[in-house]
Design an enzyme around this catalytic site. Structure first.
Site, PDB file in Angstrom:
ATOM      1  N   ASP A 167       1.045  -1.396   0.147  1.00  0.00           N
ATOM      2  CA  ASP A 167      -0.258  -0.482  -0.104  1.00  0.00           C
ATOM      3  C   ASP A 167       0.946   1.051   0.249  1.00  0.00           C
ATOM      4  O   ASP A 167       1.939   1.510   0.442  1.00  0.00           O
ATOM      5  CB  ASP A 167      -1.061   0.035   1.249  1.00  0.00           C
ATOM      6  N   GLU A 188       1.614  -0.731  -5.119  1.00  0.00           N
ATOM      7  CA  GLU A 188       0.488   0.855  -5.531  1.00  0.00           C
ATOM      8  C   GLU A 188       1.250   2.022  -5.618  1.00  0.00           C
ATOM      9  O   GLU A 188       1.977   2.436  -4.528  1.00  0.00           O
ATOM     10  CB  GLU A 188      -0.547   0.658  -4.217  1.00  0.00           C
TER      11      GLU A 188
END
Ligand code: AAO
Length: 484
Positions: free
Chosen positions: A211, A237
């Site tokens: 993330d 990400e």
């Protein structure tokens, strides 16, 4: 080719070779297919519900599940509490450590891997102290036994927040929405995070979504991930932002990346513009190399961003079929719940605070509407299930026989598979070159999961031509395994 994909290919070859070596090689073994690598994000699904769904996922050809963050997080009803870690205990609203371990183990037995969403860039964004889902106390910059104030960046912007995505230093040293930003450049932070990832690996996960990777320098991510077991899936990400200095390509040394260009380009094709632009997706410099890119129509953020194609759009199934039909990238399907309020979490029993059981809505077709909180369960949509088999059939065959006209788009994967879609509200009839051998075929888009084609509705003539009608917002597709 990434190491994980290389290992998977080598393993498939090894399997075929071992079958031959045992002297039991038959026609089936000689033509054994490597199943398409298809994942699904099961947003805010509790661990027990995923565990229960894994046999269905496996049967439907889905190889792995991207789960929501499993670490302890702040309390609250919204979904995004999951993205504010309080500790690295595997105790969250979605389940206990034991439930997590049971999910990973039983899904693995069923043939489905678990990819954990690792929130490692930051801790909470809470101004007041509190207690997390695992009972740990915390305040904004103090996580007893884990991190103290010295472990967090102070970046010098007025509120310590990122305001300018064109400024690399800011993006990587300031706070993303007030979330306490970890000094991932220090050994102690790196080893604390790594211990968490190792714990998840010991429980059997097959990989991680990293993330907010963009908010950590690639060197930090690389140092944290250094020496992961060969074949660990790493999906970073790094949202590709126009004109931003930080690009997904920078992160390829640490693993693969989510390619946001795919969903963005698809959303511009939902209506209006020339549908044939679909054939350009994946080809420009705004796309990471195919072997390192994960593609999706929408994820949990873009679903709420107002631009992406989502379950609320009648064209959603068409674009998911087009995702599965394209050779570019590794597709991630999505399965979550219906909502009208962007913040709403999964439904809970308000008396106990426990999540309600997950029940899949019976699907009736592309124009279906859902009530808030209903689980949309894309992993069971017959067209998508058939399209996963289609993708396996298509294997490495190139795109051929491209066609587009108004709301219609069709193409083949040379000699292996054919798809025609209709993104409009009127039926579309036509005759297309399928590149397939003559014969009768079942239609992947006819509303039933085809296990064996016994009731064919499509006929390909000796020249590979097929005449048919694509329903509104419909998919007409077939492939070698759907041959009668
Ligand atoms: C919540 C509250 C906040 C509060 C905070 C702290 O909403 O008001 O301050 O708590 O109490 C999720 C939620 C957040 C939530 C957070 C924590 O989405 O609302 O905050 O949990 O609970 C950037 C990051 C990217 C991030 C994305 C949301 O780069 O990493 O923002 N995604 C992940 C998760 C996400 C999660 C977090 C990270 C945090 O997927 O669910 O947040 O763990 C541009 C930039 C992107 C930037 C976006 C949004 O993107 O390029 O880097 O993402 O803007 O700011 C086009 C453009 C593209 C643009 C995009 C979106 O595609 O080309 O450049 O549009 O506008």
């Amino acid at each position: 080719m990434s190491l994980r994909k290389l290992l998977s290919a080598v393993f498939s070859l090894f399997l075929v070779a071992s079958i031959s070596a045992c002297g039991s090689a038959d026609k089936t073994a000689a033509t054994a297919q490597t199943p398409a690598d298809v994942g699904i994000q099961m947003f805010e699904w509790p661990w027990t519900a995923i565990e229960n769904e894994c046999p269905t996922l496996a049967k439907n050809g889905i190889s792995w599940v991207l789960i929501s963050p499993p670490q302890e997080h702040i309390l609250g009803d919204t979904w995004w509490t999951s993205y504010q870690p309080v500790s690295y205990k595997v105790e969250s609203r979605l389940g206990t450590r034991d439930q997590f371990a049971a999910m990973v183990s039983n899904c693995k037995t069923a043939g489905v891997g678990i990819v954990a969403d690792a929130v490692i860039n930051h801790m909470t964004g809470q101004e007041n102290s509190g207690v997390g889902t695992g009972g740990s106390s915390y305040s904004h910059y103090d996580y007893p036994g884990i991190y103290t104030k010295d472990d967090f960046h102070e970046c010098g912007t007025p509120n310590n927040d990122i305001s300018n995505y064109q400024d690399r230093e800011e993006v990587q040293n300031c706070e993303l929405s007030n979330l306490a930003d970890l000094k991932t450049e220090t050994e102690s932070v790196r080893s604390t995070i790594r211990a968490y990832l190792d714990d998840l690996l010991s429980l059997g996960v097959e990989g991680f979504r990293i993330d907010a990777a963009k908010h950590m320098p690639e060197a930090d991510v690389a140092a944290i991930l250094k020496g992961l077991p060969a074949g660990t899936r790493v999906i970073q990400e790094v949202i590709r932002g126009a004109g931003e200095p930080i690009t997904p390509e920078e992160y390829l040394p640490s693993g693969d990346v989510l390619e946001f260009s795919w969903g963005k380009d698809m959303s511009s094709l939902k209506v209006g513009s020339t549908f044939s632009a679909y054939f350009n997706a994946g080809t420009s410099s705004l796309y990471a190399p195919s072997d390192h890119a994960y593609t999706f129509v929408q994820n949990h953020d873009t679903e709420r961003g107002g631009k992406a194609i989502t379950y609320k759009d009648p064209q959603y199934e068409v674009f998911n079929a087009l995702l599965l039909a394209n050779p570019y990238g590794t597709p991630i399907l999505y399965s979550g719940y219906a909502f009208t309020n962007n913040d709403s979490g999964p439904r809970i029993n308000h008396a106990t605070g426990a999540l309600l059981d997950v029940t899949c809505v019976e699907r009736t077709g592309p124009t279906q509407t859902y009530l808030d909180g209903q689980w949309t369960c894309q992993q069971r949509w017959p067209t998508l299930v058939n399209m996963i088999q289609w993708r396996t059939d298509a294997a490495d065959a190139p795109i051929a026989a491209k066609w587009s006209d108004g709301n219609g788009l069709a193409f083949a994967r040379q000699g292996k598979a054919f798809i025609a879609v209709n993104r409009g509200e009127e039926p579309l009839s036509g005759t297309w070159d399928t590149t397939l051998p003559a014969g009768k075929y079942c239609d992947a888009g006819a509303g039933e999961i085809v296990e064996k084609c016994t009731d064919p509705t499509l006929e390909v003539d000796k020249d590979g031509q097929l005449t048919g009608t694509i329903q509104p917002y419909g998919v007409l597709a077939t492939s070698l395994s759907l041959k009668n």
